[in-house]
Enzyme design. Structure first.
Site, short mmCIF file in Angstrom:
data_model
loop_
_atom_site.label_atom_id
_atom_site.label_comp_id
_atom_site.label_asym_id
_atom_site.label_seq_id
_atom_site.Cartn_x
_atom_site.Cartn_y
_atom_site.Cartn_z
NE ARG A 14 3.27 -46.75 7.92
CZ ARG A 14 3.23 -46.21 6.57
NH1 ARG A 14 3.84 -46.86 5.53
NH2 ARG A 14 2.09 -45.34 6.21
CE LYS A 52 0.40 -47.89 9.56
NZ LYS A 52 -0.38 -46.71 10.31
CG HIS A 86 7.17 -43.55 14.47
ND1 HIS A 86 7.19 -44.19 13.59
CD2 HIS A 86 6.21 -42.83 14.62
CE1 HIS A 86 5.83 -43.83 12.85
NE2 HIS A 86 5.39 -42.84 13.67
NE ARG A 91 6.62 -42.96 9.21
CZ ARG A 91 6.42 -43.48 7.97
NH1 ARG A 91 7.14 -43.73 6.99
NH2 ARG A 91 5.01 -43.19 7.50
CG HIS A 103 1.55 -39.96 6.01
ND1 HIS A 103 2.17 -38.94 6.36
CD2 HIS A 103 1.99 -40.94 6.91
CE1 HIS A 103 2.76 -39.24 7.49
NE2 HIS A 103 2.74 -40.36 7.85
CE1 TYR A 152 6.75 -36.10 11.20
CE2 TYR A 152 5.07 -36.43 9.36
CZ TYR A 152 5.97 -37.00 10.28
OH TYR A 152 5.99 -38.27 11.08
#
Length: 312
Positions: free
Chosen positions: A161, A185, A257, A260, A283, A292
């Protein structure tokens, strides 16, 4: 317009809880603050404080967003902030009900993420490498070009990220290893890879980074004079668009992004396992990674439509 008396204090209490109990990042807290203050200002026009709003008040706020042309994704994000705010008030005994419980989420289709082809990504990285190579030795232009080349190579090699990338510690480059750990995160730590080209670009950047006395003392790999002490996401995004334009890539389709996304899409195109890509991206839910596969399916469908002799 000022907020109705009391709204600001309730919002602050909510943000303090999110920071202390849930470990929300500064960026997340700033987003919650904007969304809640927007709602508070709208409801204050009716003479009510946000914490006293009813379901109809909140529906009216969301409808106003729609009329103003805000995307469904933006409306959904603001509703999410309101849901958490009123759940906080209810759990703290500051309110006897939760008015968001009967609100419907805005309907929206799930768009496919923008990405770059392998050829476009190659052109981008080659342009950044050429800029670093061709800049006058020791010049400010060379320092900036070496930094940008390192940023791009590391981002495409790791799928970080952008917030994780710009805040990397300098120890990542000092160790010069093929993998490193990053905290993402929710404070979750994961292992991400570094390609040979990414490591070489980092070492070239490290050489000029240590030549500057102020830069050399920073704990960050990409130090800057910002409040955080490291390069900001905005500066990186601006520099990325500049080099993309020189590489012949539309600036409207490029952002940190997007690189990424390219990392994930290209891995899947070349046979990578979805679970492995999920781990690399950090994730928590595989359904987030599955988007994706839809990008890949769309491209395959377009390929068949364009080249198959019996296609419509």
């Amino acid at each position: 317009m000022t907020l109705k008396v009391g709204s600001g204090a309730r919002i602050e209490a909510f943000l303090e809880m999110m920071a202390a109990e849930r470990g929300a990042s500064d960026n997340t807290l700033a987003s919650y603050r904007r969304d809640l203050e927007d709602a508070a200002q709208h409801i204050a026009a009716k003479g009510r404080a946000l914490q006293d709003a009813g379901a109809d008040d909140l529906r009216d706020f969301l409808s106003a967003l729609s009329v103003q042309g805000f995307a469904a994704t933006t409306q959904t994000r603001k509703l999410s902030a309101l849901r958490q705010f009123f759940q906080f008030l209810y759990s703290e005994g500051l309110r006897g009900d939760d008015p968001t419980g009967i609100l419907d989420s805005p309907k929206r289709g799930r768009g496919l993420p923008k990405t770059l082809s392998e050829e476009e990504t190659g052109r981008l990285l080659e342009r950044a490498e050429a800029d670093a190579r061709e800049a006058a030795s020791g010049s400010p232009e060379q320092v900036a070009a070496l930094r940008l080349h390192a940023l791009l190579e590391v981002l495409y090699a790791s799928g970080l990220r952008v917030s994780e990338l710009v805040s990397l510690p300098v120890t990542v480059a000092l160790r010069d290893e093929r993998f490193f750990a990053v905290r993402g995160k929710g404070g979750k730590e994961r292992i991400v890879p570094l390609s040979g080209k990414a490591r070489s670009a980092m070492q070239a950047w490290l050489a000029v980074r240590t030549a500057g006395s102020a830069r050399s003392e920073s704990p960050w790999l990409f130090p800057a004079g910002s409040e955080s002490g490291h390069l900001s996401r905005q500066v990186f995004a601006r520099e990325l668009k500049t080099v993309a334009a020189r590489a012949g890539i539309e600036t409207a389709k490029i952002s940190p992004h997007v690189l990424r996304h390219a990392f994930a899409s290209h891995l899947l195109q070349n046979g990578a396992d979805l679970r492995a890509v999920q781990e690399l991206l950090g994730h928590s839910d595989i359904s987030t990674t599955q988007i994706y596969t839809h990008v890949l399916e769309k491209r395959l469908a377009e390929l068949v439509q364009k080249h198959h002799p019996l296609a419509d």
